[in-house]
Design a protein around this motif. Structure first.
Motif, PDB file in Angstrom:
ATOM      1  N   GLY A 207    -100.489 -60.042  57.422  1.00  0.00           N
ATOM      2  CA  GLY A 207    -100.264 -58.795  56.701  1.00  0.00           C
ATOM      3  C   GLY A 207     -99.349 -57.818  57.417  1.00  0.00           C
ATOM      4  O   GLY A 207     -98.973 -56.786  56.851  1.00  0.00           O
ATOM      5  N   MET A 208     -98.972 -58.102  58.677  1.00  0.00           N
ATOM      6  CA  MET A 208     -98.072 -57.214  59.410  1.00  0.00           C
ATOM      7  C   MET A 208     -96.629 -57.453  58.975  1.00  0.00           C
ATOM      8  O   MET A 208     -96.269 -58.543  58.535  1.00  0.00           O
ATOM      9  CB  MET A 208     -98.184 -57.452  60.921  1.00  0.00           C
ATOM     10  N   SER A 209     -95.805 -56.396  59.144  1.00  0.00           N
ATOM     11  CA  SER A 209     -94.378 -56.570  58.922  1.00  0.00           C
ATOM     12  C   SER A 209     -93.786 -57.321  60.121  1.00  0.00           C
ATOM     13  O   SER A 209     -94.432 -57.482  61.156  1.00  0.00           O
ATOM     14  CB  SER A 209     -93.689 -55.208  58.784  1.00  0.00           C
ATOM     15  N   GLU A 210     -92.544 -57.747  59.971  1.00  0.00           N
ATOM     16  CA  GLU A 210     -91.882 -58.478  61.048  1.00  0.00           C
ATOM     17  C   GLU A 210     -91.825 -57.638  62.320  1.00  0.00           C
ATOM     18  O   GLU A 210     -92.156 -58.106  63.420  1.00  0.00           O
ATOM     19  CB  GLU A 210     -90.468 -58.845  60.593  1.00  0.00           C
ATOM     20  N   GLN A 211     -91.418 -56.366  62.179  1.00  0.00           N
ATOM     21  CA  GLN A 211     -91.321 -55.488  63.347  1.00  0.00           C
ATOM     22  C   GLN A 211     -92.697 -55.219  63.943  1.00  0.00           C
ATOM     23  O   GLN A 211     -92.864 -55.204  65.167  1.00  0.00           O
ATOM     24  CB  GLN A 211     -90.648 -54.168  62.957  1.00  0.00           C
ATOM     25  N   GLN A 212     -93.672 -55.009  63.089  1.00  0.00           N
ATOM     26  CA  GLN A 212     -95.032 -54.734  63.567  1.00  0.00           C
ATOM     27  C   GLN A 212     -95.593 -55.937  64.320  1.00  0.00           C
ATOM     28  O   GLN A 212     -96.260 -55.792  65.355  1.00  0.00           O
ATOM     29  CB  GLN A 212     -95.930 -54.383  62.381  1.00  0.00           C
ATOM     30  N   ALA A 213     -95.318 -57.148  63.823  1.00  0.00           N
ATOM     31  CA  ALA A 213     -95.814 -58.355  64.483  1.00  0.00           C
ATOM     32  C   ALA A 213     -95.188 -58.516  65.861  1.00  0.00           C
ATOM     33  O   ALA A 213     -95.866 -58.891  66.822  1.00  0.00           O
ATOM     34  CB  ALA A 213     -95.522 -59.580  63.615  1.00  0.00           C
TER      35      ALA A 213
ATOM     36  N   THR B 103     -86.275 -59.165  77.200  1.00  0.00           N
ATOM     37  CA  THR B 103     -85.844 -60.039  76.109  1.00  0.00           C
ATOM     38  C   THR B 103     -85.231 -59.199  74.996  1.00  0.00           C
ATOM     39  O   THR B 103     -85.317 -57.968  74.993  1.00  0.00           O
ATOM     40  CB  THR B 103     -87.038 -60.833  75.523  1.00  0.00           C
ATOM     41  N   ALA B 104     -84.628 -59.873  74.041  1.00  0.00           N
ATOM     42  CA  ALA B 104     -84.114 -59.221  72.838  1.00  0.00           C
ATOM     43  C   ALA B 104     -84.326 -60.167  71.664  1.00  0.00           C
ATOM     44  O   ALA B 104     -84.188 -61.381  71.799  1.00  0.00           O
ATOM     45  CB  ALA B 104     -82.640 -58.860  73.000  1.00  0.00           C
ATOM     46  N   VAL B 105     -84.677 -59.583  70.507  1.00  0.00           N
ATOM     47  CA  VAL B 105     -85.058 -60.365  69.323  1.00  0.00           C
ATOM     48  C   VAL B 105     -84.057 -60.144  68.204  1.00  0.00           C
ATOM     49  O   VAL B 105     -83.661 -59.001  67.918  1.00  0.00           O
ATOM     50  CB  VAL B 105     -86.474 -59.968  68.844  1.00  0.00           C
ATOM     51  N   HIS B 106     -83.646 -61.231  67.561  1.00  0.00           N
ATOM     52  CA  HIS B 106     -82.780 -61.143  66.384  1.00  0.00           C
ATOM     53  C   HIS B 106     -83.677 -61.069  65.148  1.00  0.00           C
ATOM     54  O   HIS B 106     -84.226 -62.078  64.694  1.00  0.00           O
ATOM     55  CB  HIS B 106     -81.858 -62.355  66.302  1.00  0.00           C
ATOM     56  N   PHE B 107     -83.843 -59.856  64.611  1.00  0.00           N
ATOM     57  CA  PHE B 107     -84.693 -59.648  63.444  1.00  0.00           C
ATOM     58  C   PHE B 107     -83.961 -60.037  62.158  1.00  0.00           C
ATOM     59  O   PHE B 107     -82.728 -59.962  62.081  1.00  0.00           O
ATOM     60  CB  PHE B 107     -85.116 -58.181  63.349  1.00  0.00           C
ATOM     61  N   LYS B 108     -84.737 -60.381  61.155  1.00  0.00           N
ATOM     62  CA  LYS B 108     -84.166 -60.668  59.836  1.00  0.00           C
ATOM     63  C   LYS B 108     -83.959 -59.377  59.044  1.00  0.00           C
ATOM     64  O   LYS B 108     -83.230 -59.365  58.062  1.00  0.00           O
ATOM     65  CB  LYS B 108     -85.082 -61.621  59.066  1.00  0.00           C
ATOM     66  N   GLU B 109     -84.636 -58.308  59.458  1.00  0.00           N
ATOM     67  CA  GLU B 109     -84.527 -57.016  58.802  1.00  0.00           C
ATOM     68  C   GLU B 109     -83.939 -56.007  59.790  1.00  0.00           C
ATOM     69  O   GLU B 109     -83.872 -56.269  60.993  1.00  0.00           O
ATOM     70  CB  GLU B 109     -85.908 -56.549  58.325  1.00  0.00           C
ATOM     71  N   MET B 110     -83.539 -54.853  59.312  1.00  0.00           N
ATOM     72  CA  MET B 110     -82.940 -53.830  60.176  1.00  0.00           C
ATOM     73  C   MET B 110     -84.030 -53.143  60.996  1.00  0.00           C
ATOM     74  O   MET B 110     -85.003 -52.625  60.455  1.00  0.00           O
ATOM     75  CB  MET B 110     -82.190 -52.801  59.335  1.00  0.00           C
ATOM     76  N   VAL B 111     -83.849 -53.173  62.313  1.00  0.00           N
ATOM     77  CA  VAL B 111     -84.779 -52.512  63.228  1.00  0.00           C
ATOM     78  C   VAL B 111     -83.960 -51.578  64.109  1.00  0.00           C
ATOM     79  O   VAL B 111     -82.998 -52.015  64.756  1.00  0.00           O
ATOM     80  CB  VAL B 111     -85.548 -53.536  64.092  1.00  0.00           C
ATOM     81  N   PRO B 112     -84.300 -50.280  64.155  1.00  0.00           N
ATOM     82  CA  PRO B 112     -83.523 -49.330  64.955  1.00  0.00           C
ATOM     83  C   PRO B 112     -83.785 -49.495  66.451  1.00  0.00           C
ATOM     84  O   PRO B 112     -84.751 -50.139  66.859  1.00  0.00           O
ATOM     85  CB  PRO B 112     -84.037 -47.970  64.460  1.00  0.00           C
ATOM     86  N   GLY B 113     -82.907 -48.912  67.269  1.00  0.00           N
ATOM     87  CA  GLY B 113     -83.129 -48.910  68.708  1.00  0.00           C
ATOM     88  C   GLY B 113     -82.020 -49.592  69.484  1.00  0.00           C
ATOM     89  O   GLY B 113     -80.985 -50.009  68.936  1.00  0.00           O
ATOM     90  N   ASP B 114     -82.260 -49.750  70.786  1.00  0.00           N
ATOM     91  CA  ASP B 114     -81.278 -50.377  71.676  1.00  0.00           C
ATOM     92  C   ASP B 114     -81.111 -51.852  71.324  1.00  0.00           C
ATOM     93  O   ASP B 114     -82.085 -52.530  70.960  1.00  0.00           O
ATOM     94  CB  ASP B 114     -81.735 -50.249  73.126  1.00  0.00           C
ATOM     95  N   SER B 115     -79.889 -52.334  71.485  1.00  0.00           N
ATOM     96  CA  SER B 115     -79.631 -53.733  71.116  1.00  0.00           C
ATOM     97  C   SER B 115     -78.455 -54.267  71.908  1.00  0.00           C
ATOM     98  O   SER B 115     -77.719 -53.517  72.555  1.00  0.00           O
ATOM     99  CB  SER B 115     -79.358 -53.859  69.611  1.00  0.00           C
ATOM    100  N   VAL B 116     -78.277 -55.584  71.861  1.00  0.00           N
ATOM    101  CA  VAL B 116     -77.110 -56.252  72.430  1.00  0.00           C
ATOM    102  C   VAL B 116     -76.535 -57.172  71.364  1.00  0.00           C
ATOM    103  O   VAL B 116     -77.269 -57.669  70.494  1.00  0.00           O
ATOM    104  CB  VAL B 116     -77.477 -57.066  73.694  1.00  0.00           C
ATOM    105  N   ASN B 117     -75.243 -57.355  71.415  1.00  0.00           N
ATOM    106  CA  ASN B 117     -74.590 -58.292  70.498  1.00  0.00           C
ATOM    107  C   ASN B 117     -74.307 -59.587  71.247  1.00  0.00           C
ATOM    108  O   ASN B 117     -73.752 -59.569  72.349  1.00  0.00           O
ATOM    109  CB  ASN B 117     -73.297 -57.705  69.950  1.00  0.00           C
TER     110      ASN B 117
END
Length: 490
Positions: A365-371, A441-455
């Protein structure tokens, strides 16, 4: 009456002809069998002569082709100091919650059927001496030719080493090699585990004599097709092997651009200085060690348990984790490797399956970001932090099962465990982030997640730090915001 006699006569002649043909065919068959048998015998004799010639030539080579070399001290892992105390993320800096999102789909992995590692049954070898060794909790039996056990009768020099090889090559070693290969297949051993098995066997055969055990291990590894060599000084003999993967803090020397590591299988670090060795390979020995870890190697199916608890969004969660003590002990003597091999390692089912089931049940029942944040909080707060220097006295990367076993863990250990959980439970791509003195680590989400990131390779990966206490996805530890991390792919 005449017709009846004629009929009997015809039958008799027919039977006689058939019998004669059968006898002739059988005779031809026997001749063919004899020729085949002679051919096989000739082939065996030819092969034996080839082996004898090969060992004779190698023995002669060992009497002459030695040179002094200086063993180089093994390279050290990241020497940048790690934070002794991890910072805690302040609630005020947590980004605002994203709008309601669809629940993430959590599907427990269905690994391909893997044959359970089992000790191979071995026949009693006539005139063979039995020996039983403890291989990380499994009792493994072998039979060997008594002439394989030899004591060095002179001081260590090239003549002693050459004579030792010559004597072993004249022993009945083939049966033992077949048993070793059978156990390697049945127990699903990688190269390091196979060499460890040989080491334990050699120590048992040689009565724990370290120099003789090194020579016997060298002999059996070379006969198994590995590019094993030895080096010696006035008092010690060192086993040397090349590896497809760099080993850290393991002394080595280089020939033709290839490093040969002075390995140890009991946790002791070999620190030879100037030694004598040779530049050459035993004929047909071509294999280098592949240090990748599978999810079954060295398991003994004797699991132990540990209770972990943590809080997430105002609720407490309790998790029971299991680990295979055989694998933990095996890993404790494993050389230190590049981080990508830890990120890409397998996790044994005794640990993987129950942990995945418990976490998956809580994430329904959690969202992707919440999980992802749930898994972050599990790793951040259910495990206690200490640097490797504090816990082990030196840098010591851990495999996921070790992280769940030892009382403390630091940043790279948590990053490896977290990455495995996210990939296996959520199916999301994860990369490691290597900062000076820190790993996240860094995660490639399927949905838009705000915050620091790397390409990386055209994809956006959101920073997720399993060591930054209470941080959520998108938050970088403050002291490392100024650095551009190196991406660890695997």
């Amino acid at each position: 009456m005449m017709k009846i006699k004629t009929s009997y006569l015809v039958r008799f002649l027919a039977c006689t002809v058939l019998y004669s043909a059968a006898v002739s065919a059988n005779s031809e068959f026997q001749q063919w069998m004899q020729q085949q048998s002679q051919g096989v015998t000739a082939q065996k004799k030819e092969f034996q002569e080839y082996k004898d010639k090969r060992d004779k030539e190698f023995t002669a080579f060992l009497k002459t082709q030695w040179k002094p070399v200086d063993i180089v001290r093994g390279e050290v892992l990241d020497e940048s100091p790690k934070p002794v105390v991890m910072p805690v993320a302040e609630p005020a800096i947590v980004p605002p919650a994203p709008p309601a999102q669809k629940p993430v789909v959590i599907s427990l992995p269905r690994p391909a059927p893997v044959k359970k590692p089992e000790t191979a049954p071995l026949p009693v070898v006539p005139d063979g001496r039995p020996v039983i060794i403890d291989f990380y909790g499994r009792q493994v039996r072998f039979y060997y030719d008594a002439s394989l056990s030899r004591k060095l009768v002179s001081r260590i020099n090239k003549e002693a080493v050459s004579d030792y090889w010559s004597a072993l090559s004249r022993s009945e070693y083939q049966g033992l090699l077949q048993q070793l290969q059978q156990q390697k297949k049945s127990l699903q051993l990688n190269d390091w585990a196979y060499a460890s098995l040989i080491h334990k066997l050699a120590m048992a055969i040689e009565g724990n004599r370290r120099n003789e055990s090194a020579l016997l291990s060298w002999f059996l590894l070379a006969k198994s097709g590995y590019k094993a060599r030895i080096a010696f000084d006035n008092s010690s003999i060192f086993l040397l092997v090349p590896s497809q993967h760099e080993m850290f803090e393991v002394s080595y020397f280089t020939f033709s651009g290839k490093r040969y590591y002075a390995v140890s299988f009991d946790g002791r670090k070999q620190k030879p200085g100037r030694v004598f060795t040779y530049d050459g390979e035993y004929p047909d020995a071509s294999k280098e060690f592949d240090m990748q870890v599978t999810d079954v190697v060295a398991s003994n199916d004797k699991d132990e348990r540990r209770h972990l608890s943590f809080n997430f969004e105002g609720q407490q969660y309790n998790i029971d984790v299991a680990y295979d003590r055989g694998r933990v002990k095996f890993f404790s003597n494993y050389p230190q490797l590049n981080l990508n091999l830890y990120f890409g390692s397998g996790v044994y089912k005794v640990t993987a399956t129950p942990l995945q089931k418990q976490l998956a049940e809580h994430m329904q029942g959690m969202s992707e970001q919440q999980a992802v944040n749930f898994l972050l909080r599990f790793v951040q707060t259910s495990l206690q932090y200490e640097t490797d220097e504090q816990q082990f006295g030196e840098e010591n990367y851990l495999f996921p099962e070790e992280t769940l076993f030892y009382p403390y863990s630091d940043c790279e250990d948590r990053a490896v465990l977290f990455a495995w959980l996210v990939q296996s439970l959520l199916g999301l791509q994860v990369v490691g982030l290597d900062y000076p003195g820190h790993v996240a680590t860094a995660v490639h989400f399927k949905e838009m997640v705000p915050g620091d990131s790397v390409n990386y390779q055209g994809k956006r990966y959101v920073v997720a730090d399993p060591t930054y206490t209470n941080a959520i996805a998108g938050m970088t530890m403050p002291d490392f915001k100024k650095f551009r991390p190196t991406v660890i792919n695997y």
